[in-house]
Every structure is written in C-alpha cells, then in structure tokens.
Design a protein around this motif. Sequence first.
Motif, mmCIF file in Angstrom:
data_model
loop_
_atom_site.group_PDB
_atom_site.id
_atom_site.type_symbol
_atom_site.label_atom_id
_atom_site.label_comp_id
_atom_site.label_asym_id
_atom_site.label_seq_id
_atom_site.Cartn_x
_atom_site.Cartn_y
_atom_site.Cartn_z
ATOM 1 N N MET A 156 -11.578 -85.257 66.789
ATOM 2 C CA MET A 156 -10.846 -86.255 66.009
ATOM 3 C C MET A 156 -9.856 -85.580 65.076
ATOM 4 O O MET A 156 -8.717 -86.018 64.928
ATOM 5 C CB MET A 156 -11.823 -87.119 65.197
ATOM 6 N N LEU A 157 -10.280 -84.443 64.459
ATOM 7 C CA LEU A 157 -9.392 -83.716 63.550
ATOM 8 C C LEU A 157 -8.204 -83.137 64.304
ATOM 9 O O LEU A 157 -7.062 -83.250 63.868
ATOM 10 C CB LEU A 157 -10.164 -82.585 62.859
ATOM 11 N N ALA A 158 -8.473 -82.521 65.470
ATOM 12 C CA ALA A 158 -7.393 -81.931 66.264
ATOM 13 C C ALA A 158 -6.400 -83.008 66.677
ATOM 14 O O ALA A 158 -5.181 -82.800 66.647
ATOM 15 C CB ALA A 158 -7.978 -81.237 67.492
ATOM 16 N N PHE A 159 -6.933 -84.171 67.014
ATOM 17 C CA PHE A 159 -6.101 -85.305 67.427
ATOM 18 C C PHE A 159 -5.214 -85.750 66.263
ATOM 19 O O PHE A 159 -4.023 -86.013 66.422
ATOM 20 C CB PHE A 159 -7.030 -86.438 67.873
ATOM 21 N N ALA A 160 -5.801 -85.776 65.059
ATOM 22 C CA ALA A 160 -5.045 -86.194 63.869
ATOM 23 C C ALA A 160 -3.918 -85.198 63.577
ATOM 24 O O ALA A 160 -2.798 -85.588 63.254
ATOM 25 C CB ALA A 160 -5.985 -86.317 62.672
ATOM 26 N N VAL A 161 -4.203 -83.888 63.713
ATOM 27 C CA VAL A 161 -3.169 -82.876 63.458
ATOM 28 C C VAL A 161 -2.054 -82.991 64.496
ATOM 29 O O VAL A 161 -0.867 -82.937 64.160
ATOM 30 C CB VAL A 161 -3.785 -81.458 63.468
ATOM 31 N N ASP A 162 -2.416 -83.196 65.743
ATOM 32 C CA ASP A 162 -1.407 -83.415 66.796
ATOM 33 C C ASP A 162 -0.527 -84.599 66.445
ATOM 34 O O ASP A 162 0.693 -84.547 66.568
ATOM 35 C CB ASP A 162 -2.084 -83.739 68.140
ATOM 36 N N ALA A 163 -1.163 -85.663 66.006
ATOM 37 C CA ALA A 163 -0.427 -86.889 65.716
ATOM 38 C C ALA A 163 0.574 -86.648 64.597
ATOM 39 O O ALA A 163 1.747 -86.996 64.700
ATOM 40 C CB ALA A 163 -1.399 -87.999 65.320
ATOM 41 N N ILE A 164 0.112 -85.994 63.519
ATOM 42 C CA ILE A 164 0.991 -85.810 62.362
ATOM 43 C C ILE A 164 2.096 -84.808 62.686
ATOM 44 O O ILE A 164 3.264 -85.061 62.423
ATOM 45 C CB ILE A 164 0.171 -85.391 61.133
ATOM 46 N N PHE B 24 -6.804 -92.418 58.503
ATOM 47 C CA PHE B 24 -5.856 -91.713 59.355
ATOM 48 C C PHE B 24 -4.608 -92.555 59.618
ATOM 49 O O PHE B 24 -3.483 -92.082 59.480
ATOM 50 C CB PHE B 24 -6.539 -91.326 60.671
ATOM 51 N N TYR B 25 -4.808 -93.826 59.959
ATOM 52 C CA TYR B 25 -3.638 -94.660 60.266
ATOM 53 C C TYR B 25 -2.786 -94.922 59.034
ATOM 54 O O TYR B 25 -1.558 -95.021 59.125
ATOM 55 C CB TYR B 25 -4.068 -95.965 60.948
ATOM 56 N N ARG B 26 -3.446 -95.021 57.860
ATOM 57 C CA ARG B 26 -2.661 -95.207 56.631
ATOM 58 C C ARG B 26 -1.837 -93.952 56.354
ATOM 59 O O ARG B 26 -0.654 -94.033 56.019
ATOM 60 C CB ARG B 26 -3.585 -95.499 55.434
ATOM 61 N N LEU B 27 -2.458 -92.769 56.487
ATOM 62 C CA LEU B 27 -1.761 -91.496 56.245
ATOM 63 C C LEU B 27 -0.581 -91.342 57.207
ATOM 64 O O LEU B 27 0.533 -90.988 56.817
ATOM 65 C CB LEU B 27 -2.742 -90.330 56.429
ATOM 66 N N LEU B 28 -0.845 -91.639 58.471
ATOM 67 C CA LEU B 28 0.181 -91.493 59.504
ATOM 68 C C LEU B 28 1.388 -92.377 59.189
ATOM 69 O O LEU B 28 2.539 -91.975 59.344
ATOM 70 C CB LEU B 28 -0.424 -91.878 60.855
ATOM 71 N N ARG B 29 1.107 -93.566 58.710
ATOM 72 C CA ARG B 29 2.187 -94.493 58.358
ATOM 73 C C ARG B 29 3.074 -93.943 57.270
ATOM 74 O O ARG B 29 4.271 -94.110 57.284
ATOM 75 C CB ARG B 29 1.566 -95.805 57.846
ATOM 76 N N ARG B 30 2.465 -93.271 56.281
ATOM 77 C CA ARG B 30 3.235 -92.736 55.154
ATOM 78 C C ARG B 30 4.032 -91.518 55.603
ATOM 79 O O ARG B 30 5.113 -91.267 55.083
ATOM 80 C CB ARG B 30 2.310 -92.315 54.013
ATOM 81 N N LEU B 31 3.488 -90.732 56.516
ATOM 82 C CA LEU B 31 4.115 -89.457 56.873
ATOM 83 C C LEU B 31 5.183 -89.586 57.946
ATOM 84 O O LEU B 31 6.009 -88.709 58.099
ATOM 85 C CB LEU B 31 3.055 -88.464 57.366
ATOM 86 N N THR B 32 5.169 -90.644 58.728
ATOM 87 C CA THR B 32 6.085 -90.691 59.860
ATOM 88 C C THR B 32 7.084 -91.818 59.697
ATOM 89 O O THR B 32 6.861 -92.768 58.975
ATOM 90 C CB THR B 32 5.329 -90.926 61.186
ATOM 91 N N ARG B 33 8.180 -91.654 60.386
ATOM 92 C CA ARG B 33 9.200 -92.682 60.307
ATOM 93 C C ARG B 33 9.022 -93.720 61.411
ATOM 94 O O ARG B 33 9.419 -94.855 61.243
ATOM 95 C CB ARG B 33 10.585 -92.053 60.359
ATOM 96 N N SER B 34 8.441 -93.309 62.558
ATOM 97 C CA SER B 34 8.248 -94.330 63.591
ATOM 98 C C SER B 34 7.087 -95.229 63.173
ATOM 99 O O SER B 34 6.127 -94.803 62.539
ATOM 100 C CB SER B 34 8.018 -93.722 64.969
ATOM 101 N N ASP B 35 7.217 -96.467 63.505
ATOM 102 C CA ASP B 35 6.307 -97.480 63.009
ATOM 103 C C ASP B 35 5.109 -97.597 63.935
ATOM 104 O O ASP B 35 5.070 -98.452 64.810
ATOM 105 C CB ASP B 35 7.083 -98.804 62.953
ATOM 106 N N ILE B 36 4.129 -96.727 63.770
ATOM 107 C CA ILE B 36 2.962 -96.744 64.645
ATOM 108 C C ILE B 36 1.980 -97.783 64.110
ATOM 109 O O ILE B 36 1.486 -97.653 63.001
ATOM 110 C CB ILE B 36 2.313 -95.349 64.699
ATOM 111 N N PRO B 37 1.723 -98.852 64.864
ATOM 112 C CA PRO B 37 0.861 -99.906 64.336
ATOM 113 C C PRO B 37 -0.564 -99.407 64.097
ATOM 114 O O PRO B 37 -1.059 -98.542 64.819
ATOM 115 C CB PRO B 37 0.900 -100.989 65.418
ATOM 116 N N ALA B 38 -1.195 -99.935 63.047
ATOM 117 C CA ALA B 38 -2.552 -99.521 62.707
ATOM 118 C C ALA B 38 -3.558 -100.163 63.658
ATOM 119 O O ALA B 38 -3.257 -101.153 64.326
ATOM 120 C CB ALA B 38 -2.866 -99.929 61.271
#
Length: 326
Positions: free
Chosen positions: A217-225, A144-158
């Motif tokens: 966890m899935l709902a949280f991931a969709v919210d995040a992305i 999830f954290y790797r995917l989020l890093r690729r999809l977003t421009r803000s630098d969310i630390p893993a």
Amino acid sequence: MSTRPVDFLLSIVAPCYNEAEGLPEFIRRVKAVCARLACRHEIILVNDGSRDHTLSVARDLALADPAIKVVNLLRNFGHQAAVTAGLDLAAGDAVVLIDSDLQDPPEVIIEMVARWREGADVAYGQRRTRAGESAFKLLTAKLFYRLLRRLTRSDIPADTGDFRLMDRRVAEVLREMRERHRFIRGMVSWIGGRQVAVAYDREPRFAGSTKYPLRKMLAFAVDAITSFSVVPLRLVTYLAITILILALFTTVGLFIAKLVNPEHFIPGYASIILTIVFFGGVQLLALGIIGEYVGRMFEASKGRPLYIVEQVYPNSPVPSAPPPAA
Ligand code: UDP
Ligand code: MG
C-alpha cells in the motif's frame, strides 16, 4: 469522444492473484451480467503469477467458454501491471477493469454500460460503503486520497478503485501510456473526456485474503504521488529559500549584537555560524533547482502524449495506438 456502436463488444479485464477459490463464482456472476446486457463480450483473466491453482481453474473455465481468455504472466508483476497486460489484449468497444475477488460487484457493470451508452467516456465505480475492510485500511485510504488531491493537479476522484468502464478510445490512450510506475485510476482521470461516477457498495472478499499488505500500500501511494506530482521536489526549494532568509536575519541580528554589546561577543562565533547556515542554505537551493530539472526530465521520460486527437477530418482514420512495447 466516439459514437457508441449498437452491436458492441464488451471486454472485461480481471487480474487474478491466488483467486482459485472464488474464480468460478466470479465468472458465473460476470456471465449473468453479460446475459442481461445481451452483448458480445470477452472476459480476459490475467493470472499474475499465482501460487495456488488459479491458472488451472482459469484454463478450465476458458475451455468451457470461448468468451474467456487467460493471460498467464511469467511471475507476479503486481496488480497494476496485470491490469495493463489484460488491457493490451482487450479489443472491446468498451473495456471494464474489475477485481476478480468479487469485491467489485459485477452487476454494477450494467449501470456503467448504460452511462457509456449515454455518452460517458469513463464510468468509474465510486465506493459508497466498504464492507469487510479493516478500520486501518479505511482510514489510510481516506487520508491517502485527501493527500493526493492536495498534491496533484489532476482531479483524481476520491474513494475509487480501478473498477471502471472505459470507452475504447480511452483504453487506447491508456495503452499508449507506458510509464513504469503505474497508478491506473489516476492515469485514466488524467486522460479526461466525460467521466462519470457510478456509486456502489463494495463487498467483502468472496474468498481468500487481501494481496495489499501495508508494504504494498505504501509503495502504491509513493508511485501515485511521484507520478502525478513534483511538489515534493519543489518543497526542497522552498525549504532552501526559507533557510537563506533565516541566514540573512541572523547576519543582521549578529551584526547588531556585536555593535550593541561588543565585550560579550565571542570572536569567530558569528563567522562560523553564518558560514554553516548560509552554505547549508545554498546547497539545499542548488539541490532544489537540480531537483526541478530532474523532475522535468522524469516527466519527459514518461513519454505521455502532449495532446489527444479527438478526430481527424475529413474522415481519415485516427491513428491507432502503437503496439505495446515488449
Ligand atoms: N492482484 C494481482 N496481483 C497482485 C495483487 C493483486 O493481480 O500482485 C489482483 C487480485 O487478484 C484482485 C485485485 O488484484 O483481483 C485486487 O487485489 P486485492 O483484492 O488483494 O486488493 P484489495 O481489494 O484488498 O485492495
Ligand atoms: Mg480485493
């Protein structure tokens, strides 16, 4: 952002959902940390519609200690909402967000406060290890954290959770961000300022079980992305363009086939296939473009501040956060 007061108030915000069993131990360890820091402090326990006797345990603790406040929510609003409720009440110069299940060791707060005193605006806990978690949780969190890093421009630390200390200025900006689908750790890194990591070892739960099943966890991931990226919308546009290019090649290909081998060509075939492919592409393109605009409206409707005032000169008070919407 702001200078650190010598005599500061530390706010500790802890969401609680069915944590009755572990709560007294949590408070004992947090109080020990506050004693070592020798600072003024408040502990805000947010009871997020627990089904066990968390509320009465928390209220008993509050009766015995004036530093403890209990916020009781009407029903279960979820972890991120519970954290927000506590944050809205926190008056501290520094605000700590911490889980109440003792997976985030309260002792780490001492180092977070030290970083804050050195000038950090945010000191976030970064998990070195995670004891007592399933291999599945570890793997999904990592992916999830790797995917989020690729999809977003803000630098969310893993490898971070919401366990962190924020300067009051950061907490105030966070309080102004009233978006519905909340991904607090991402929102805090979006704010910026001096953000430093404090490494720690995540402990197993003291008592009880996780409240983040796969569904949550899935709902949280969709919210995040979706709250940090319009890449999924853009993908539709790219897909449409690809299809249109394919349609173009097909047109040329069919045209050549007809010229080279006219007797083997089924009449009407080319026009039907081309119509389907071409209009499929056009429709997807239209959807993609609409998606871009919907995405921008979505961004705007979140009403995040466009910039953050660092200080207003000469010495006029910086406007404070508006009262949270009811
Ligand atoms: N929590 C909450 N509301 C919820 C789910 C969880 O307030 O709907 C609290 C919970 O009491 C804990 C923290 O949020 O203090 C983190 O939840 P949990 O430990 O279940 O998540 P995990 O650590 O397994 O990711
Ligand atoms: Mg936990």
